[in-house]
Design a protein around this motif. Structure first.
Motif, PDB file in Angstrom:
ATOM      1  N   HIS A   6     121.111  65.000  49.881  1.00 15.70           N
ATOM      2  CA  HIS A   6     120.785  65.878  51.007  1.00 15.70           C
ATOM      3  C   HIS A   6     121.868  65.775  52.071  1.00 15.70           C
ATOM      4  N   CYS A   7     121.923  66.799  52.888  1.00 18.15           N
ATOM      5  CA  CYS A   7     122.947  66.916  53.928  1.00 18.15           C
ATOM      6  C   CYS A   7     122.902  65.735  54.901  1.00 18.15           C
ATOM      7  N   PRO A   8     124.049  65.328  55.424  1.00 19.64           N
ATOM      8  CA  PRO A   8     124.046  64.203  56.375  1.00 19.64           C
ATOM      9  C   PRO A   8     123.579  64.567  57.780  1.00 19.64           C
ATOM     10  N   TYR A   9     123.359  65.828  58.050  1.00 14.00           N
ATOM     11  CA  TYR A   9     123.116  66.201  59.436  1.00 14.00           C
ATOM     12  C   TYR A   9     121.646  66.460  59.749  1.00 14.00           C
ATOM     13  N   CYS A  10     121.235  67.727  59.952  1.00 18.23           N
ATOM     14  CA  CYS A  10     120.009  67.982  60.717  1.00 18.23           C
ATOM     15  C   CYS A  10     118.724  67.782  59.920  1.00 18.23           C
ATOM     16  N   ALA A  11     117.598  67.967  60.629  1.00 17.05           N
ATOM     17  CA  ALA A  11     116.275  67.631  60.098  1.00 17.05           C
ATOM     18  C   ALA A  11     115.793  68.574  59.000  1.00 17.05           C
ATOM     19  N   LEU A  12     116.509  69.658  58.769  1.00 12.93           N
ATOM     20  CA  LEU A  12     116.126  70.507  57.643  1.00 12.93           C
ATOM     21  C   LEU A  12     116.412  69.778  56.328  1.00 12.93           C
ATOM     22  N   GLN A  13     117.433  68.907  56.366  1.00 10.90           N
ATOM     23  CA  GLN A  13     117.807  68.096  55.198  1.00 10.90           C
ATOM     24  C   GLN A  13     117.985  68.970  53.949  1.00 10.90           C
ATOM     25  N   CYS A  14     118.843  69.957  54.092  1.00 16.25           N
ATOM     26  CA  CYS A  14     119.126  70.851  52.968  1.00 16.25           C
ATOM     27  C   CYS A  14     119.561  70.037  51.749  1.00 16.25           C
ATOM     28  N   GLY A  15     119.122  70.491  50.584  1.00 14.63           N
ATOM     29  CA  GLY A  15     119.519  69.830  49.355  1.00 14.63           C
ATOM     30  C   GLY A  15     120.921  70.246  48.958  1.00 14.63           C
ATOM     31  N   ALA A  37     121.347  78.320  50.577  1.00 15.48           N
ATOM     32  CA  ALA A  37     122.135  78.380  51.809  1.00 15.48           C
ATOM     33  C   ALA A  37     122.460  76.980  52.319  1.00 15.48           C
ATOM     34  N   LEU A  38     123.606  76.870  52.933  1.00 13.35           N
ATOM     35  CA  LEU A  38     123.995  75.711  53.740  1.00 13.35           C
ATOM     36  C   LEU A  38     124.696  76.278  54.962  1.00 13.35           C
ATOM     37  N   CYS A  39     124.767  75.494  56.022  1.00 12.01           N
ATOM     38  CA  CYS A  39     125.582  75.949  57.155  1.00 12.01           C
ATOM     39  C   CYS A  39     126.971  75.330  57.059  1.00 12.01           C
ATOM     40  N   GLN A  40     127.842  75.720  57.976  1.00 14.12           N
ATOM     41  CA  GLN A  40     129.222  75.217  57.971  1.00 14.12           C
ATOM     42  C   GLN A  40     129.281  73.697  57.899  1.00 14.12           C
ATOM     43  N   LYS A  41     128.361  73.063  58.610  1.00 16.27           N
ATOM     44  CA  LYS A  41     128.388  71.598  58.651  1.00 16.27           C
ATOM     45  C   LYS A  41     128.088  71.039  57.261  1.00 16.27           C
ATOM     46  N   GLY A  42     127.098  71.638  56.598  1.00 18.92           N
ATOM     47  CA  GLY A  42     126.756  71.167  55.264  1.00 18.92           C
ATOM     48  C   GLY A  42     127.888  71.379  54.269  1.00 18.92           C
ATOM     49  N   TRP A  43     128.483  72.563  54.290  1.00 25.31           N
ATOM     50  CA  TRP A  43     129.570  72.871  53.349  1.00 25.31           C
ATOM     51  C   TRP A  43     130.728  71.891  53.489  1.00 25.31           C
ATOM     52  N   GLU A 166     121.668  78.961  65.041  1.00 25.31           N
ATOM     53  CA  GLU A 166     122.870  78.140  65.180  1.00 25.31           C
ATOM     54  C   GLU A 166     122.630  76.693  64.771  1.00 25.31           C
ATOM     55  N   THR A 167     121.441  76.162  65.062  1.00 28.42           N
ATOM     56  CA  THR A 167     121.244  74.735  64.792  1.00 28.42           C
ATOM     57  C   THR A 167     120.897  74.458  63.331  1.00 28.42           C
ATOM     58  N   MET A 168     120.161  75.330  62.690  1.00 27.62           N
ATOM     59  CA  MET A 168     119.845  75.154  61.267  1.00 27.62           C
ATOM     60  C   MET A 168     119.728  76.525  60.585  1.00 27.62           C
ATOM     61  N   PRO A 169     120.853  77.184  60.358  1.00 34.37           N
ATOM     62  CA  PRO A 169     120.826  78.564  59.859  1.00 34.37           C
ATOM     63  C   PRO A 169     119.963  78.802  58.609  1.00 34.37           C
ATOM     64  N   PRO A 170     119.951  77.901  57.614  1.00 35.81           N
ATOM     65  CA  PRO A 170     119.109  78.216  56.454  1.00 35.81           C
ATOM     66  C   PRO A 170     117.627  78.342  56.801  1.00 35.81           C
ATOM     67  N   PHE A 171     117.207  77.757  57.901  1.00 32.16           N
ATOM     68  CA  PHE A 171     115.805  77.872  58.326  1.00 32.16           C
ATOM     69  C   PHE A 171     115.433  79.323  58.603  1.00 32.16           C
TER      70      PHE A 171
HETATM   71 FE1  SF4 Z   1     122.905  70.426  56.952  1.00 33.10          FE
HETATM   72 FE2  SF4 Z   1     123.219  72.774  58.077  1.00 33.10          FE
HETATM   73 FE3  SF4 Z   1     121.229  72.378  56.346  1.00 33.10          FE
HETATM   74 FE4  SF4 Z   1     121.126  71.242  58.751  1.00 33.10          FE
HETATM   75  S1  SF4 Z   1     121.098  73.433  58.313  1.00 33.10           S
HETATM   76  S2  SF4 Z   1     120.676  70.240  56.822  1.00 33.10           S
HETATM   77  S3  SF4 Z   1     123.282  70.790  59.124  1.00 33.10           S
HETATM   78  S4  SF4 Z   1     123.416  72.342  55.888  1.00 33.10           S
END
Ligand code: SF4
Length: 671
Positions: A6-15, A37-43, A166-171
């Motif tokens: 899972h992503c190192p960043y936000c609480a959505l914890q995208c796979g 989907a992932l956001c820039q940070k995840g990619w 902006e904070t968790m785009p896949p949401f």
């Molecule tokens: Fe990571 Fe972005 Fe998904 Fe948050 S929204 S878990 S920062 S890829």
């Protein structure tokens, strides 16, 4: 072979999967981002692992040393400080990005190995007011007490103070079919997508929620059957809301009455509707009451604890939810238990093999702890894990001065953050894909982050650091994540956040397990309030609250409001994301956003360097002009040092949340 994590960043914890060459691929078996989907940070998360600024060796007063030298030094200094000043002279500060295992081990380390009550974490700055409000209303806080995929069935979603685009785009993918009502002083990327945008004066969300409730009552939109069957306390709330007639609320908030009526009618008419809160409503000195007012509205409309509707808090940090459940919070023990509950103390002390009387009581909350550092009655030493308070704490220059007065600062981090720079000892630790551990996402779903790559040779897990220090202080602590999780399960048993039926194997076999999961074979609890709330009588509690002004309002010296928040390409204090080239390119520098009318009045043009000052400090940033913000308000992102020099540390009396979201500032052109 690619490793699922899972992503190192936000609480959505995208796979995501990590493959050859640290290539990141989105997973589609994780509901949060099943869309792929992932956001820039995840990619770009792979770049964190190889970043050239990684810490790769322990540092003692800036000199590289062996691990044994560093840990011996820290243990000796801690022992000496404790011997001279007592156990509370040593403080521990954790983070909402730490795995559940680390959060648990840190709480145990503080209370058992150090014997200190002085432990809290940066999640206190994140959603502690929403957590307090949920506990007050529902008897339990599980962030969003329903799967994120339930939102796809929503007809209407009211989002108070959240900028998810902006904070968790896949949401946002989960909200695509809903009419979105956004409450935000700025026309954010999320507000631009909204069916209705309510743009209140900063610090007046509570009045707005009271106004919406007033209208719901006046227009006969209350779900009386639900209120009678599933709640208590509505009569007091009905009375308190009666003072907030719409025209009064319009005067206080600036939101037109017809817009308020539009919002509440849409919510009431929806078959499925949700009320969600984010930091914009929560990070106030009245944050608990503000969230309570939104929960009152949701209860009056009959939403929480029903299939297809509800209330939820959008937790921010990667393990913001788990981080507040396992004991790194000043007032809590593992299992989301209260530290002053005698039964909880007996249970946890039993798991830890100590008498309950030896467990310290509640300590200072995060800001109060930081503000006490180095003072005559405050801690003399601070152990910092995964946090960067020089950037993220309110009134940060004051916090920097307090840190400067310490006898010992130890920072466990992956990079040399603004706070780690000040440390006597810096310990380089592993990060997300270099270690296995569990995270609990914003839905209360426990997930497994798997180790995918080996860490650099001189880098150790925080669990190794904790166990190494504990051993030097005479205690045996496990450092293997699976062993720690096993102990966490036992410590959490019987608490609200009961993990006892959750195992790594069960998590790995599916899309995670929702807590509470009280025994082996239990399926987990995706929607814990469907039958009853977690209160003694099973009913949700209305709590009457009243609006009050922000702790600081604009005046002649500081004539505009400042609000702070996040941008898409950066994360929290920026310690990680300000090192990733594509993210720096996308969001290179701090700025202040002003309305064109305010900019014209101040003779400020786009790109001008301006001084922004408050009663607490000042910072120089570039000006951006945008009509998406109110004329009486400026906005600054908080990912760089500077914004929090200005913010107000006034605290919410219930949750001890600081007032990050509103203070008074002056803006002047300096070039
Ligand atoms: Fe990571 Fe972005 Fe998904 Fe948050 S929204 S878990 S920062 S890829």
């Amino acid at each position: 072979m690619a490793v699922k994590t899972h992503c190192p960043y936000c609480a959505l914890q995208c796979g995501m999967e990590i493959g050859a060459g640290l290539a990141i691929t989105p997973r589609t078996d994780v509901p949060a981002n099943a869309s792929g989907a992932l956001c820039q940070k995840g990619w770009t998360a792979g770049e964190l692992l190889t970043n050239g600024t990684r810490l790769t060796t322990p540092l003692l007063h800036g000199e590289a040393v062996a691990w044994d030298v560093a840990l011996d030094y820290v243990a000796d200094r801690l022992s000496a400080i404790r011997a001279e000043h007592g156990p509370d002279a040593v403080a521990v500060f954790g983070g909402g990005g730490l795995t559940n295992e680390k959060a648990y081990a840190l709480g145990k380390f503080a209370r058992v190995a150090l014997g200190t009550s002085q432990i809290d974490y940066n999640g206190r700055f994140c959603m502690s007011s929403a957590a307090a409000a949920s506990i007050r209303a529902f008897g339990m806080d599980r962030g969003m007490p329903f799967p994120v995929t339930d939102l796809a069935e929503a007809d209407v979603v009211l989002l108070a103070g959240g900028n998810v685009a902006e904070t968790m785009p896949p949401f946002v993918r989960h909200l695509e079919d809903a009419r979105l009502i956004v409450i935000d002083p700025r026309r954010t990327q999320t507000a631009r997508r909204a069916w209705l945008h309510l743009q209140p004066t900063p610090g007046t969300d509570l009045a707005l929620a009271l106004g919406l409730l007033h209208l719901a009552i006046a227009d006969d939109l209350v779900d009386e059957e639900y209120v009678a069957a599933r709640t208590t306390g509505f009569d007091d709330v009905r009375t308190s809301a009666s003072a907030w007639w719409p025209e009064r609320v319009e005067r206080v908030t600036g939101v037109p009455v017809h817009r308020m009526r539009q919002a509440v009618r849409a919510l009431a008419a929806a078959g499925n509707a949700y009320v969600l809160t984010g930091r914009g409503a929560e990070q106030h000195a009245k944050g608990t009451d503000t969230v309570t007012a939104f929960i009152n509205l949701a209860l009056a409309l009959g939403l929480p604890g029903t299939q297809g509707s509800g209330y939820g808090c959008l937790t921010g940090q990667g393990n913001g939810q788990g981080g507040r459940e396992h004991g790194q919070k000043a007032d809590q023990l593992p299992g989301y238990r209260k530290i002053d509950d005698p039964a909880a103390r007996e249970h946890v002390a039993g798991v830890w093999g100590i008498p309950a009387d030896d467990l310290p009581g509640p300590g200072r909350s995060a800001y109060e702890l930081l503000d006490a550092l180095g003072r005559p009655d405050g801690p003399r030493a601070l152990l910092l894990f995964g946090s960067n308070p020089i950037v993220s704490a309110p009134d940060s220059e004051r916090v920097a001065a307090r840190i400067g007065d310490l006898d010992l600062l130890v920072a466990c981090d992956i990079v040399m953050s603004e706070t780690a720079v000040l440390a006597d000892v810096v310990l380089p630790v592993t990060q997300w894909a270099e270690e296995t551990g569990t995270m609990t996402n914003l839905e209360g779903r426990v997930l497994l982050r798997r180790r995918a790559v080996a860490p650099p040779p001189q880098v150790r897990s925080d669990l190794d650091v904790i166990a190494g220090l504990a051993a030097r202080l005479g205690h045996r602590f496990a450092s293997d994540p699976a062993e720690v999780f096993d102990e966490l399960r036992r410590a959490s048993a019987g608490g609200p956040a009961d993990y006892s039926g959750i195992t790594y194997e069960r998590i790995a076999a599916g899309p995670g397990v929702f807590w509470p999961c009280p025994q082996d074979g239990h399926p987990g609890t995706p929607r814990p309030f469907l039958d009853a709330f977690a209160t003694p009588d099973g009913r949700a509690r209305f709590v009457a609250v009243q609006h009050r002004p922000p702790a600081e309002e604009p005046d002649d010296d500081y004539p505009v409001y400042l609000s702070t928040g996040r941008v898409l390409a950066q994360y929290q204090s920026g310690a990680q994301t300000r090192r990733i080239a594509p993210l720096v390119e996308a969001a290179p520098e701090p700025y202040v956003e002003l309305h064109p009318d305010l900019a014209a009045r101040l003779d400020i043009a786009p790109g001008d360097v301006v001084r922004v000052s408050s009663r607490r400090g000042e910072t120089k940033v570039v000006a951006r002009i945008s009509d998406s913000i109110r004329r009486d308000t400026v906005f600054m992102p908080f990912h760089w040092e500077g914004a929090n020099r200005l913010t107000n540390p006034a605290l919410d009396p219930t949750s001890r949340m600081p007032e990050f979201k509103v203070c008074a500032v002056r803006v002047e052109r300096i070039s």
